[in-house]
Write a protein that holds these residues in place. Sequence first.
Motif, PDB file in Angstrom:
ATOM      1  N   LEU A 137       0.828  -1.209   0.000  1.00 38.81           N
ATOM      2  CA  LEU A 137       0.000   0.000   0.000  1.00 38.81           C
ATOM      3  C   LEU A 137       0.861   1.257   0.000  1.00 38.81           C
ATOM      4  N   PHE A 138       1.963   1.219   0.745  1.00 39.49           N
ATOM      5  CA  PHE A 138       2.873   2.358   0.768  1.00 39.49           C
ATOM      6  C   PHE A 138       3.473   2.579  -0.623  1.00 39.49           C
ATOM      7  N   ILE A 139       3.862   1.509  -1.282  1.00 45.35           N
ATOM      8  CA  ILE A 139       4.410   1.610  -2.637  1.00 45.35           C
ATOM      9  C   ILE A 139       3.356   2.176  -3.583  1.00 45.35           C
ATOM     10  N   ASN A 189       6.700  15.422   1.824  1.00 42.96           N
ATOM     11  CA  ASN A 189       5.258  15.402   2.097  1.00 42.96           C
ATOM     12  C   ASN A 189       4.738  13.985   2.193  1.00 42.96           C
ATOM     13  N   LEU A 190       5.323  13.085   1.450  1.00 41.58           N
ATOM     14  CA  LEU A 190       4.891  11.690   1.442  1.00 41.58           C
ATOM     15  C   LEU A 190       5.521  10.895   2.579  1.00 41.58           C
ATOM     16  N   LYS A 191       6.736  11.231   2.944  1.00 39.11           N
ATOM     17  CA  LYS A 191       7.442  10.485   3.992  1.00 39.11           C
ATOM     18  C   LYS A 191       6.723  10.555   5.329  1.00 39.11           C
ATOM     19  N   LYS A 192       5.932  11.603   5.535  1.00 42.60           N
ATOM     20  CA  LYS A 192       5.240  11.725   6.818  1.00 42.60           C
ATOM     21  C   LYS A 192       4.222  10.608   7.044  1.00 42.60           C
ATOM     22  N   PHE A 193       3.827   9.919   5.971  1.00 40.08           N
ATOM     23  CA  PHE A 193       2.886   8.806   6.098  1.00 40.08           C
ATOM     24  C   PHE A 193       3.579   7.485   6.406  1.00 40.08           C
ATOM     25  N   CYS A 194       4.879   7.510   6.414  1.00 36.00           N
ATOM     26  CA  CYS A 194       5.681   6.315   6.586  1.00 36.00           C
ATOM     27  C   CYS A 194       5.259   5.491   7.808  1.00 36.00           C
ATOM     28  N   LYS A 195       5.064   6.122   8.936  1.00 33.88           N
ATOM     29  CA  LYS A 195       4.731   5.393  10.165  1.00 33.88           C
ATOM     30  C   LYS A 195       3.383   4.680  10.066  1.00 33.88           C
ATOM     31  N   GLU A 225      15.516   4.552   7.595  1.00 31.66           N
ATOM     32  CA  GLU A 225      16.086   4.452   6.250  1.00 31.66           C
ATOM     33  C   GLU A 225      15.276   5.287   5.260  1.00 31.66           C
ATOM     34  N   ILE A 226      13.975   5.177   5.350  1.00 33.76           N
ATOM     35  CA  ILE A 226      13.101   5.905   4.436  1.00 33.76           C
ATOM     36  C   ILE A 226      13.232   7.414   4.654  1.00 33.76           C
ATOM     37  N   MET A 227      13.427   7.841   5.877  1.00 26.64           N
ATOM     38  CA  MET A 227      13.548   9.271   6.155  1.00 26.64           C
ATOM     39  C   MET A 227      14.814   9.876   5.550  1.00 26.64           C
ATOM     40  N   GLN A 228      15.771   9.050   5.177  1.00 22.69           N
ATOM     41  CA  GLN A 228      17.026   9.550   4.611  1.00 22.69           C
ATOM     42  C   GLN A 228      16.941   9.846   3.112  1.00 22.69           C
ATOM     43  N   GLN A 259      11.925   8.920  -6.552  1.00 29.64           N
ATOM     44  CA  GLN A 259      12.449   7.699  -7.152  1.00 29.64           C
ATOM     45  C   GLN A 259      13.219   6.879  -6.119  1.00 29.64           C
ATOM     46  N   GLU A 260      14.005   7.553  -5.312  1.00 29.33           N
ATOM     47  CA  GLU A 260      14.771   6.870  -4.270  1.00 29.33           C
ATOM     48  C   GLU A 260      13.827   6.301  -3.209  1.00 29.33           C
ATOM     49  N   LEU A 261      12.789   7.041  -2.866  1.00 29.32           N
ATOM     50  CA  LEU A 261      11.805   6.576  -1.891  1.00 29.32           C
ATOM     51  C   LEU A 261      11.139   5.295  -2.384  1.00 29.32           C
ATOM     52  N   LYS A 262      10.747   5.295  -3.644  1.00 27.91           N
ATOM     53  CA  LYS A 262      10.104   4.114  -4.224  1.00 27.91           C
ATOM     54  C   LYS A 262      11.069   2.926  -4.231  1.00 27.91           C
ATOM     55  N   LYS A 263      12.297   3.169  -4.623  1.00 29.25           N
ATOM     56  CA  LYS A 263      13.311   2.106  -4.675  1.00 29.25           C
ATOM     57  C   LYS A 263      13.532   1.488  -3.293  1.00 29.25           C
ATOM     58  N   VAL A 264      13.684   2.322  -2.278  1.00 30.32           N
ATOM     59  CA  VAL A 264      13.903   1.835  -0.910  1.00 30.32           C
ATOM     60  C   VAL A 264      12.670   1.085  -0.407  1.00 30.32           C
ATOM     61  N   ALA A 265      11.487   1.608  -0.660  1.00 31.14           N
ATOM     62  CA  ALA A 265      10.258   0.946  -0.205  1.00 31.14           C
ATOM     63  C   ALA A 265      10.103  -0.424  -0.849  1.00 31.14           C
ATOM     64  N   ILE A 266      10.412  -0.546  -2.132  1.00 31.28           N
ATOM     65  CA  ILE A 266      10.329  -1.845  -2.818  1.00 31.28           C
ATOM     66  C   ILE A 266      11.350  -2.805  -2.239  1.00 31.28           C
ATOM     67  N   MET A 267      12.574  -2.332  -2.019  1.00 34.07           N
ATOM     68  CA  MET A 267      13.616  -3.179  -1.452  1.00 34.07           C
ATOM     69  C   MET A 267      13.224  -3.668  -0.067  1.00 34.07           C
ATOM     70  N   LEU A 268      12.702  -2.770   0.763  1.00 30.90           N
ATOM     71  CA  LEU A 268      12.294  -3.149   2.118  1.00 30.90           C
ATOM     72  C   LEU A 268      11.107  -4.110   2.092  1.00 30.90           C
ATOM     73  N   SER A 269      10.200  -3.906   1.149  1.00 31.27           N
ATOM     74  CA  SER A 269       9.054  -4.798   0.999  1.00 31.27           C
ATOM     75  C   SER A 269       9.508  -6.213   0.674  1.00 31.27           C
ATOM     76  N   LYS A 270      10.435  -6.320  -0.256  1.00 29.89           N
ATOM     77  CA  LYS A 270      10.959  -7.644  -0.642  1.00 29.89           C
ATOM     78  C   LYS A 270      11.680  -8.306   0.533  1.00 29.89           C
ATOM     79  N   SER A 271      12.447  -7.535   1.274  1.00 32.54           N
ATOM     80  CA  SER A 271      13.180  -8.121   2.400  1.00 32.54           C
ATOM     81  C   SER A 271      12.219  -8.584   3.498  1.00 32.54           C
TER      82      SER A 271
END
Length: 70
Positions: free
Chosen positions: A5-7, A25-31, A46-49, A54-66
């Motif tokens: 859903l985050f992705i 603006n989008l990172k605030k929904f992370c929690k 990690e996401i806050m960094q 594009q980087e946010l999407k890449k990190v979220a996909i990587m974390l989702s897979k892990s």
Amino acid sequence: EKFDLFIEHIEMFEKNWGDSKNPANLKKFCKAYINNFSNAHKLREEIMQVESIQELKKVAIMLSKSQKLS
């Protein structure tokens, strides 16, 4: 799963606003999406960094897979 859903949320943000809005603006929904499991706070850190959508999407996909492998 919440990561998926985050992705999806990231993809909608990217489609609607692209680079015209700050991804912070989008990172605030992370929690809301990344919680209630061990090490969730580390994943949120990690996401806050990230600095671009594009980087946010890449990190979220990587974390989702892990998380799916765990």
